[in-house]
Structures are given as C-alpha cells and as structure tokens.
Scaffold this motif. Sequence first.
Motif, PDB file in Angstrom:
ATOM      1  N   MET A   1      15.678  10.068 -22.639  1.00 37.95           N
ATOM      2  CA  MET A   1      14.857  10.875 -23.530  1.00 37.95           C
ATOM      3  C   MET A   1      15.518  12.242 -23.694  1.00 37.95           C
ATOM      4  SD  MET A   1      10.882  12.080 -23.094  1.00 37.95           S
ATOM      5  CE  MET A   1      10.158  10.551 -23.583  1.00 37.95           C
ATOM      6  N   LYS A   5      12.216  16.712 -26.281  1.00 38.84           N
ATOM      7  CA  LYS A   5      11.081  15.782 -26.324  1.00 38.84           C
ATOM      8  C   LYS A   5      10.409  15.689 -24.955  1.00 38.84           C
ATOM      9  CE  LYS A   5       9.790  11.248 -27.995  1.00 38.84           C
ATOM     10  NZ  LYS A   5      10.240   9.986 -28.579  1.00 38.84           N
ATOM     11  N   TYR A   6      11.208  15.695 -23.884  1.00 35.42           N
ATOM     12  CA  TYR A   6      10.637  15.641 -22.531  1.00 35.42           C
ATOM     13  C   TYR A   6       9.758  16.861 -22.257  1.00 35.42           C
ATOM     14  CZ  TYR A   6      10.222  15.508 -17.499  1.00 35.42           C
ATOM     15  OH  TYR A   6       9.710  15.504 -16.226  1.00 35.42           O
ATOM     16  N   CYS A   9       6.617  16.410 -24.174  1.00 36.43           N
ATOM     17  CA  CYS A   9       5.779  15.345 -23.605  1.00 36.43           C
ATOM     18  C   CYS A   9       5.082  15.782 -22.325  1.00 36.43           C
ATOM     19  CB  CYS A   9       6.615  14.098 -23.318  1.00 36.43           C
ATOM     20  SG  CYS A   9       7.079  13.185 -24.782  1.00 36.43           S
ATOM     21  N   THR A  10       5.748  16.623 -21.533  1.00 36.26           N
ATOM     22  CA  THR A  10       5.145  17.084 -20.277  1.00 36.26           C
ATOM     23  C   THR A  10       4.404  18.401 -20.441  1.00 36.26           C
ATOM     24  OG1 THR A  10       7.248  18.063 -19.659  1.00 36.26           O
ATOM     25  CG2 THR A  10       6.752  15.868 -18.777  1.00 36.26           C
ATOM     26  N   GLU A  40      20.317  14.312 -22.991  1.00 35.17           N
ATOM     27  CA  GLU A  40      19.474  13.286 -22.388  1.00 35.17           C
ATOM     28  C   GLU A  40      19.038  13.722 -20.982  1.00 35.17           C
ATOM     29  OE1 GLU A  40      18.414  10.175 -23.588  1.00 35.17           O
ATOM     30  OE2 GLU A  40      19.121  10.969 -25.505  1.00 35.17           O
ATOM     31  N   VAL A  41      17.805  13.373 -20.627  1.00 38.94           N
ATOM     32  CA  VAL A  41      17.246  13.688 -19.316  1.00 38.94           C
ATOM     33  C   VAL A  41      17.028  12.376 -18.575  1.00 38.94           C
ATOM     34  CG1 VAL A  41      15.272  14.697 -18.121  1.00 38.94           C
ATOM     35  CG2 VAL A  41      16.123  15.751 -20.182  1.00 38.94           C
ATOM     36  N   VAL A  60      12.588  16.055 -12.542  1.00 35.08           N
ATOM     37  CA  VAL A  60      12.132  14.917 -13.335  1.00 35.08           C
ATOM     38  C   VAL A  60      11.906  13.734 -12.399  1.00 35.08           C
ATOM     39  CG1 VAL A  60      12.721  13.343 -15.208  1.00 35.08           C
ATOM     40  CG2 VAL A  60      13.457  15.729 -15.300  1.00 35.08           C
ATOM     41  N   ILE A  63      10.423   9.191 -16.790  1.00 33.48           N
ATOM     42  CA  ILE A  63      10.420   9.513 -18.216  1.00 33.48           C
ATOM     43  C   ILE A  63       9.120   8.985 -18.823  1.00 33.48           C
ATOM     44  CG2 ILE A  63      11.636   9.202 -20.399  1.00 33.48           C
ATOM     45  CD1 ILE A  63      13.235  10.740 -18.289  1.00 33.48           C
ATOM     46  N   ARG A  67       3.806  11.585 -25.318  1.00 30.69           N
ATOM     47  CA  ARG A  67       3.119  12.780 -24.804  1.00 30.69           C
ATOM     48  C   ARG A  67       1.939  12.360 -23.944  1.00 30.69           C
ATOM     49  NH1 ARG A  67       3.089  18.437 -26.147  1.00 30.69           N
ATOM     50  NH2 ARG A  67       1.014  19.334 -26.012  1.00 30.69           N
ATOM     51  N   TYR A  76       5.133  12.569 -13.889  1.00 29.06           N
ATOM     52  CA  TYR A  76       6.453  12.582 -14.498  1.00 29.06           C
ATOM     53  C   TYR A  76       7.325  13.757 -14.092  1.00 29.06           C
ATOM     54  CZ  TYR A  76       4.252   9.004 -17.251  1.00 29.06           C
ATOM     55  OH  TYR A  76       3.592   7.870 -17.624  1.00 29.06           O
ATOM     56  N   ARG A  77       6.766  14.744 -13.412  1.00 22.13           N
ATOM     57  CA  ARG A  77       7.581  15.880 -12.974  1.00 22.13           C
ATOM     58  C   ARG A  77       7.002  16.464 -11.684  1.00 22.13           C
ATOM     59  NH1 ARG A  77       4.020  20.008 -12.498  1.00 22.13           N
ATOM     60  NH2 ARG A  77       2.847  20.462 -14.343  1.00 22.13           N
TER      61      ARG A  77
END
Length: 123
Positions: A1, A5-6, A9-10, A40-41, A60, A63, A67, A76-77
């Motif tokens: 991702m 976007k990450y 989303c978080t 990318e993550v 992280v 993924i 959202r 997720y984190r």
Amino acid sequence: MRIDKYLWCTRYYKTRTLATTACKKGQVKVNDDVVKPSREVYPQDRIELRKTQINYKLKVNDIPPNRVSAKLVDIYRTDLTPKEAFEAKELLKYSKDYYRKKGTGRPTKKDRRDIDDFTIEND
C-alpha cells in the motif's frame, strides 16, 4: 500500500490529498528516509511524521484493506510517540495565549512591563 494511502487509512490525515502533500513537503519518513507519496509500506516499517508540531513515530503492524474506524486503528499500527511530544504542545498552547495579533499597534506600557518581567524570569 502507498504511504499516503496508509496514513489516510489509519486516520493520521483527514484526506488523502493532505497525506500526499505532507509527503511531498518531506514531513514523512519511512525507516529514516524521506519518502514520496508513492512509496510502498510493508509490515514492520517504522514511520515518522510531523503533524501539528508533533513528531509522531509509529510502527506498521499490518496493511488495512481500506479506511478503518478509529476503534480499529490500533490493529494496524503501534504508536511509539513519546509523551513528552504532547506535553511540549501543551506548553506551546500556553505561550500563545499572550501573543499579539499583527496590526494591533505598538505594545502598551503594561504590555512592555509584562514582556520585560517574562524575559527577566526566563534569563
């Protein structure tokens, strides 16, 4: 991702455009490297971002598919931000209480005394 976007989303940024702009300004680092929004993550990456004068540090875990709600963000984190960063922001809030707006003219005699008292106490 993608990193932008990450972060969207978080729920670190309200819109994806804000996340993209932060990446372009160099406010986002992944594994100590300044990144572009398209980077990318992957799980186990470490992200540092500067937002509202706080340096957030997070790891992280996974993924997200899209959202996620605020309750599910911790899946997720992992937030590694030290508490001192938030305390420093509180101190900044108090220092701005006395700030004079631009265009209000020269300081009054009372303002000048207050400024002198403040600078003498801090020296």
